[in-house]
Design an enzyme around this catalytic site. Structure first.
Site, PDB file in Angstrom:
ATOM      1  N   HIS A   1     -13.335  -3.070   5.078  1.00 44.14           N
ATOM      2  CA  HIS A   1     -13.417  -2.383   3.782  1.00 44.14           C
ATOM      3  C   HIS A   1     -12.416  -3.034   2.822  1.00 44.14           C
ATOM      4  O   HIS A   1     -11.743  -3.998   3.164  1.00 44.14           O
ATOM      5  CB  HIS A   1     -13.065  -0.901   3.972  1.00 44.14           C
ATOM      6  CG  HIS A   1     -11.626  -0.691   4.393  1.00 44.14           C
ATOM      7  ND1 HIS A   1     -10.978   0.509   4.284  1.00 44.14           N
ATOM      8  CD2 HIS A   1     -10.701  -1.547   4.914  1.00 44.14           C
ATOM      9  CE1 HIS A   1      -9.735   0.395   4.717  1.00 44.14           C
ATOM     10  NE2 HIS A   1      -9.544  -0.838   5.112  1.00 44.14           N
TER      11      HIS A   1
ATOM     12  N   GLU B   1      -5.537   4.228   1.953  1.00 44.32           N
ATOM     13  CA  GLU B   1      -6.541   4.106   3.010  1.00 44.32           C
ATOM     14  C   GLU B   1      -6.471   5.239   4.027  1.00 44.32           C
ATOM     15  O   GLU B   1      -7.057   5.161   5.097  1.00 44.32           O
ATOM     16  CB  GLU B   1      -6.391   2.749   3.702  1.00 44.32           C
ATOM     17  CG  GLU B   1      -6.595   1.613   2.704  1.00 44.32           C
ATOM     18  CD  GLU B   1      -6.505   0.231   3.312  1.00 44.32           C
ATOM     19  OE1 GLU B   1      -6.328   0.129   4.540  1.00 44.32           O
ATOM     20  OE2 GLU B   1      -6.610  -0.739   2.556  1.00 44.32           O
TER      21      GLU B   1
ATOM     22  N   SER C   1      -9.161  -1.683  -0.125  1.00 44.43           N
ATOM     23  CA  SER C   1      -8.371  -0.466  -0.365  1.00 44.43           C
ATOM     24  C   SER C   1      -9.000   0.400  -1.462  1.00 44.43           C
ATOM     25  O   SER C   1      -8.903   1.624  -1.432  1.00 44.43           O
ATOM     26  CB  SER C   1      -6.924  -0.808  -0.688  1.00 44.43           C
ATOM     27  OG  SER C   1      -6.862  -1.857  -1.612  1.00 44.43           O
TER      28      SER C   1
ATOM     29  N   GLU D   1      -0.128  -2.746   7.248  1.00 47.00           N
ATOM     30  CA  GLU D   1      -0.982  -1.807   7.977  1.00 47.00           C
ATOM     31  C   GLU D   1      -0.659  -1.790   9.461  1.00 47.00           C
ATOM     32  O   GLU D   1      -0.523  -2.839  10.085  1.00 47.00           O
ATOM     33  CB  GLU D   1      -2.466  -2.207   7.852  1.00 47.00           C
ATOM     34  CG  GLU D   1      -3.026  -2.098   6.468  1.00 47.00           C
ATOM     35  CD  GLU D   1      -4.503  -2.516   6.423  1.00 47.00           C
ATOM     36  OE1 GLU D   1      -5.161  -2.568   7.479  1.00 47.00           O
ATOM     37  OE2 GLU D   1      -4.981  -2.795   5.318  1.00 47.00           O
TER      38      GLU D   1
ATOM     39  N   LYS E   1     -14.803  -9.788   4.366  1.00 46.86           N
ATOM     40  CA  LYS E   1     -14.888  -8.858   3.237  1.00 46.86           C
ATOM     41  C   LYS E   1     -15.953  -9.406   2.301  1.00 46.86           C
ATOM     42  O   LYS E   1     -15.756 -10.461   1.693  1.00 46.86           O
ATOM     43  CB  LYS E   1     -13.553  -8.801   2.490  1.00 46.86           C
ATOM     44  CG  LYS E   1     -12.422  -8.166   3.290  1.00 46.86           C
ATOM     45  CD  LYS E   1     -11.112  -8.331   2.539  1.00 46.86           C
ATOM     46  CE  LYS E   1      -9.995  -7.503   3.142  1.00 46.86           C
ATOM     47  NZ  LYS E   1      -8.696  -7.850   2.539  1.00 46.86           N
TER      48      LYS E   1
ATOM     49  N   HIS F   1       0.815  -1.222   0.000  1.00 44.32           N
ATOM     50  CA  HIS F   1       0.000   0.000   0.000  1.00 44.32           C
ATOM     51  C   HIS F   1       0.847   1.270   0.000  1.00 44.32           C
ATOM     52  O   HIS F   1       0.320   2.365   0.034  1.00 44.32           O
ATOM     53  CB  HIS F   1      -0.929   0.037   1.228  1.00 44.32           C
ATOM     54  CG  HIS F   1      -2.091  -0.900   1.142  1.00 44.32           C
ATOM     55  ND1 HIS F   1      -3.007  -1.043   2.155  1.00 44.32           N
ATOM     56  CD2 HIS F   1      -2.490  -1.752   0.164  1.00 44.32           C
ATOM     57  CE1 HIS F   1      -3.910  -1.940   1.796  1.00 44.32           C
ATOM     58  NE2 HIS F   1      -3.617  -2.381   0.598  1.00 44.32           N
TER      59      HIS F   1
END
EC number: 4.2.1.11
Length: 437
Positions: free
Chosen positions: A374, A212, A376, A169, A346, A160
């Site tokens: 959610h 994000e 990305s 993350e 998801k 990301h």
């Protein structure tokens, strides 16, 4: 209440890529759903149908999926005269029209758009809020409803972000708050402190945000990232009230049976790659040193042995995402192998609402936690906010408290908490067992 019309179009997600929007009409009105999409996608996910025509949208168009809704699904759904409150019947029809195991004929993005729009129409047909309708469909307790702890992705690495940081993350979880509204305020204050600290230490451009909403400074190691976050928590005055969650997305740096924490460097030295047990030792050290309460995808999606080995001694919530991809068969295997104790849910990984609810209920039956998530590539659609309350999971991850496609969900949760008043409790430190509160 029957469905009178179903119509799909191509719109754009938060990354500027095409995605499917579906409008479903009953006598109560028109109900809209937009499908999200992921960047790091598991190989066992349901198929997101893309056109592959490189002359348009760089091959990422969804006109085939849109056409499948308009020309195959719409006439069949209208003709079948199904009651829109009967979600299982709607989804069974969609699955039978597709007929493949991974929804590759019509596309999971086509099927899901219709499935979710139908649930919104179903709630309206019953004159209840969407979260109440979803709770009914799932057979979940509603006295009281549970508001989730938001796991806010405030610092990005991995696929990301640029920079050498391998883990994808770093999330803050305001478990010490009394209400969702307070949790979001705490999270927002830490986020702003983190942005200022990041700019101070790494320069102004380090305050730029990733897909994000998290900052993505040029950080080398997990420790460096965690030190920065802990400093931001202290600066905001919330030490002891805010915990940390990680999403390692390890499948992204798994090579030849080893884990390469320097995977973004083409000259990476294979002698420094880690075995599963060595990576587990690294996680143990991080858990000892920092207030980490949840680790997602600590190992690669088919490295079952490493998962089971780590789970025995982890001592924190272990969340399966790429491992299980919201797929009931993969979830059953993970439960049997004692590989994890929480599911990342998801809806677009499995591709229909009924299957998503089954995945959550299967997980609850095994005493697992469920974290609603959610993707990305997100949109202004707020469905997952109602889903997390309806399913009573107690935890959600939907990015940083920044960027409108992330805030859309968090703001919807503020509204739901306000609407429920005294019939809402905040999951807090018990986020792992939300459905049992």
């Amino acid at each position: 209440m029957p469905i009178s019309k179903v119509y799909a179009r191509s719109v754009y997600d938060s990354r500027g890529n095409p995605t499917v929007e579906v409008e479903l009409t009953t006598e109560k009105g028109t109900f809209r759903s937009i499908v999200p999409s992921g960047a790091s996608t598991g190989v066992h996910e349901a198929l997101e149908l893309r056109d592959g025509d490189k002359s348009k949208w760089l091959g990422k168009g969804v006109l085939t999926a849109v056409s499948n809704v308009n020309n195959i699904i719409a006439p069949a759904l209208v003709k079948a005269n199904v009651d829109v409150t009967n979600q299982q019947q709607v989804d069974d029809l969609l699955l039978s029209l597709d007929g493949t195991a991974n929804k590759s004929k019509l596309g999971a993005n086509a099927i899901l758009g219709v499935s979710l729009a139908a649930s919104k129409a179903g709630a309206a047909a019953k004159n209840v809020p969407l979260y109440q309708h979803l709770a009914d469909l799932a057979g979940a307790k509603t006295q009281p409803f549970v508001l989730p702890v938001p796991f806010l992705n405030v610092l990005n690495g991995g696929s990301h972000a640029g920079g050498a940081l391998a883990l994808q993350e770093f999330m803050i979880a305001p478990t010490g708050a009394e209400t969702f509204a307070e949790a979001l305020r705490m999270g927002s204050e830490v986020y702003h402190n983190l942005k200022s600290l990041t700019k101070k230490r790494y320069g102004a451009s380090a305050g730029n945000v990733g897909d994000e909403g998290g900052v993505a400074p040029n950080i080398q190691t997990a420790e460096e990232a965690l030190d920065l976050i802990v400093d931001a928590i202290k600066a905001a005055g919330y030490e002891g009230k805010i915990d940390i969650g990680l999403d390692c997305a390890s499948s992204e740096f798994y090579k030849d049976g080893k884990y390469d924490l320097d995977f973004k460097n083409p000259e990476s030295d294979p002698s420094k790659w880690l075995s599963g047990p060595q990576l587990a030792d690294l996680y143990h050290e991080l858990v000892k040193k920092y207030p980490i309460v949840s680790i997602e995808d600590p190992f690669a999606e088919d490295d079952w042995e490493a998962w089971s080995h780590f789970y025995k001694t982890a001592g924190v919530q272990i969340v399966a995402d790429d491992l299980t991809v919201t797929n009931p068969v993969r979830i059953a295997t993970a439960i049997e192998k004692k590989a994890a104790d929480a599911l990342l849910l998801k809806v677009n990984q499995i591709g229909s609402l009924s299957e998503s609810i089954k995945a959550a209920n299967d997980s609850f039956a095994a005493n697992w936690g469920v974290m609603v998530s959610h993707r990305s590539g997100e949109t202004e659609d707020t469905f997952i906010a109602d889903l997390v309350v309806g399913l009573r999971t107690g935890q959600i991850k939907t990015g940083a408290p920044a960027r409108s496609e992330r805030l859309a969900k968090l703001n919807q949760l503020l509204r739901i908490e306000e609407e429920l008043g005294s019939n809402a409790i905040f999951a807090g430190k018990k986020f792992h067992n939300g459905n049992q509160l």
